[in-house]
Motif scaffolding. Structure first.
Motif, PDB file in Angstrom:
ATOM      1  N   LYS A 191       2.813   4.684  40.927  1.00 14.60           N
ATOM      2  CA  LYS A 191       3.182   3.694  39.911  1.00 14.60           C
ATOM      3  C   LYS A 191       3.736   4.377  38.666  1.00 14.60           C
ATOM      4  N   ARG A 192       3.058   5.447  38.225  1.00  7.66           N
ATOM      5  CA  ARG A 192       3.521   6.170  37.046  1.00  7.66           C
ATOM      6  C   ARG A 192       4.901   6.769  37.281  1.00  7.66           C
ATOM      7  N   SER A 193       5.131   7.262  38.494  1.00  9.74           N
ATOM      8  CA  SER A 193       6.430   7.850  38.822  1.00  9.74           C
ATOM      9  C   SER A 193       7.538   6.807  38.746  1.00  9.74           C
ATOM     10  N   TYR A 194       7.266   5.589  39.265  1.00  8.55           N
ATOM     11  CA  TYR A 194       8.238   4.502  39.172  1.00  8.55           C
ATOM     12  C   TYR A 194       8.576   4.199  37.717  1.00  8.55           C
ATOM     13  N   ILE A 195       7.537   4.086  36.897  1.00  8.36           N
ATOM     14  CA  ILE A 195       7.730   3.728  35.485  1.00  8.36           C
ATOM     15  C   ILE A 195       8.543   4.795  34.759  1.00  8.36           C
ATOM     16  N   ILE A 196       8.176   6.070  34.979  1.00  5.97           N
ATOM     17  CA  ILE A 196       8.863   7.164  34.281  1.00  5.97           C
ATOM     18  C   ILE A 196      10.318   7.276  34.715  1.00  5.97           C
ATOM     19  N   SER A 197      10.567   7.266  36.025  1.00  5.37           N
ATOM     20  CA  SER A 197      11.938   7.430  36.526  1.00  5.37           C
ATOM     21  C   SER A 197      12.818   6.236  36.172  1.00  5.37           C
ATOM     22  N   THR A 198      12.253   5.023  36.206  1.00  6.15           N
ATOM     23  CA  THR A 198      13.026   3.835  35.841  1.00  6.15           C
ATOM     24  C   THR A 198      13.335   3.824  34.344  1.00  6.15           C
ATOM     25  N   SER A 199      12.349   4.174  33.529  1.00  5.15           N
ATOM     26  CA  SER A 199      12.563   4.222  32.077  1.00  5.15           C
ATOM     27  C   SER A 199      13.608   5.265  31.723  1.00  5.15           C
ATOM     28  N   LEU A 200      13.527   6.416  32.372  1.00  4.35           N
ATOM     29  CA  LEU A 200      14.503   7.478  32.124  1.00  4.35           C
ATOM     30  C   LEU A 200      15.901   7.024  32.500  1.00  4.35           C
ATOM     31  N   PHE A 201      16.009   6.327  33.627  1.00  3.75           N
ATOM     32  CA  PHE A 201      17.296   5.803  34.086  1.00  3.75           C
ATOM     33  C   PHE A 201      17.897   4.867  33.037  1.00  3.75           C
ATOM     34  N   VAL A 202      17.094   3.937  32.546  1.00  2.59           N
ATOM     35  CA  VAL A 202      17.567   2.955  31.556  1.00  2.59           C
ATOM     36  C   VAL A 202      17.994   3.644  30.260  1.00  2.59           C
ATOM     37  N   VAL A 203      17.179   4.598  29.788  1.00  2.95           N
ATOM     38  CA  VAL A 203      17.482   5.287  28.531  1.00  2.95           C
ATOM     39  C   VAL A 203      18.760   6.107  28.653  1.00  2.95           C
ATOM     40  N   VAL A 204      18.883   6.875  29.733  1.00  3.10           N
ATOM     41  CA  VAL A 204      20.057   7.742  29.904  1.00  3.10           C
ATOM     42  C   VAL A 204      21.333   6.923  30.064  1.00  3.10           C
ATOM     43  N   ILE A 205      21.295   5.892  30.919  1.00  4.29           N
ATOM     44  CA  ILE A 205      22.477   5.053  31.121  1.00  4.29           C
ATOM     45  C   ILE A 205      22.857   4.340  29.833  1.00  4.29           C
ATOM     46  N   GLY A 206      21.838   3.856  29.102  1.00  7.62           N
ATOM     47  CA  GLY A 206      22.111   3.186  27.832  1.00  7.62           C
ATOM     48  C   GLY A 206      22.737   4.114  26.819  1.00  7.62           C
ATOM     49  N   ALA A 207      22.205   5.332  26.703  1.00  5.95           N
ATOM     50  CA  ALA A 207      22.741   6.305  25.748  1.00  5.95           C
ATOM     51  C   ALA A 207      24.175   6.693  26.098  1.00  5.95           C
ATOM     52  N   LEU A 208      24.431   6.897  27.386  1.00  5.28           N
ATOM     53  CA  LEU A 208      25.789   7.256  27.806  1.00  5.28           C
ATOM     54  C   LEU A 208      26.761   6.099  27.585  1.00  5.28           C
ATOM     55  N   GLY A 209      26.264   4.878  27.767  1.00  9.58           N
ATOM     56  CA  GLY A 209      27.100   3.709  27.506  1.00  9.58           C
ATOM     57  C   GLY A 209      27.528   3.644  26.047  1.00  9.58           C
ATOM     58  N   VAL A 210      26.588   3.932  25.146  1.00  9.63           N
ATOM     59  CA  VAL A 210      26.898   3.944  23.715  1.00  9.63           C
ATOM     60  C   VAL A 210      27.914   5.043  23.400  1.00  9.63           C
ATOM     61  N   LEU A 211      27.715   6.237  23.987  1.00  7.56           N
ATOM     62  CA  LEU A 211      28.640   7.345  23.751  1.00  7.56           C
ATOM     63  C   LEU A 211      30.041   7.033  24.274  1.00  7.56           C
TER      64      LEU A 211
END
Length: 240
Positions: free
Chosen positions: A107-127
């Motif tokens: 469960k923790r792995s799902y949360i961490i990897s999904t959160s990382l995915f959202v943050v990275v994609i969001g940051a790259l979208g802004v850039l």
């Protein structure tokens, strides 16, 4: 060519990582694997986690190879598409691999990897948005302004040279800015000019060159006609 070499280097890296995990059982290449308890390592191997991680590396490389022919077409966003595929496929794969984690950490792995995915994609979208944000050169009464990120306002009295170049001089490397497939914005080293501020759409010419002492600016508009208008405006203002 530089972007192509970078992509080839990444493809080779993914292939080597995948091969090492699958053929040499170099599971220590997976972040955190070697520091886990022996029991967890054995359970992960039994679940097929490290083996599937190796396959993910190879599949990512194969996908990038399949996109390589785009470099020899007129498609302008090959680098962005290839990099986007790599990022989404790789990070999406890591979310999928969470199902092969040990049960107590799944469960923790799902949360961490999904959160990382959202943050990275969001940051790259802004850039990406900032990188492709439009800019204009606006001639005012006593100064001219370049709008958008890296833009500023400069008085005409500082301008020492205004030229219209047929093509952009060779850019040697980026210092601070965005160097995309179709646009260069920020500070770059330019052959024979040194550190320069660029606002360049790569598919368009001519190029307006503005020199203010040690400060050098290269800029062009979406159309050749608009760039020429900027040149005429600045030329008339700096003659006053």
């Amino acid at each position: 060519m530089t972007l192509l070499l970078v992509q080839l280097g990444m493809i080779l890296m993914f292939l080597l990582l995948g091969w090492a995990m699958l053929q040499r059982e170099a599971y220590w290449l997976i972040s955190g694997f070697s520091t886990r308890p022996k029991e967890e390592q054995e359970e992960l191997i039994a679940n097929g986690f490290p083996q599937r991680t190796g396959k993910l590396m190879i599949a990512t490389a194969v996908g990038m190879v399949l996109l390589m022919p785009l470099y020899w077409t007129s498609f302008a966003y090959t680098f962005e598409v290839q990099f986007g595929f790599m990022l989404v496929f790789l990070m999406g794969g890591l979310i999928y691999l969470s199902k092969y984690e040990v049960p107590k950490k799944r469960k923790r792995s799902y949360i961490i990897s999904t959160s990382l995915f959202v943050v990275v994609i969001g940051a790259l979208g802004v850039l990406e948005y900032i990188a492709y944000q439009d800019y204009e050169l606006i001639a005012r009464g006593q100064s001219f302004e370049i709008t958008g990120v890296y833009g500023d306002e400069w008085p005409y009295q500082e301008v020492t040279k205004v030229e219209l170049l047929d093509e952009m001089p060779e850019v040697t490397f980026k210092q601070d800015g965005f160097g995309m497939s179709t646009i260069a914005k920020g500070r770059f080293k330019v052959k024979d000019y040194g550190s320069s501020l660029l606002f360049i759409r790569k598919e368009t010419s001519p190029i307006l060159y503005i020199e203010m002492g040690k400060k050098k600016i290269f800029i062009n508009a979406k159309t050749p006609e608009r760039t020429t208008e900027w040149f005429e405006e600045l030329k008339s203002k700096t003659r006053d």
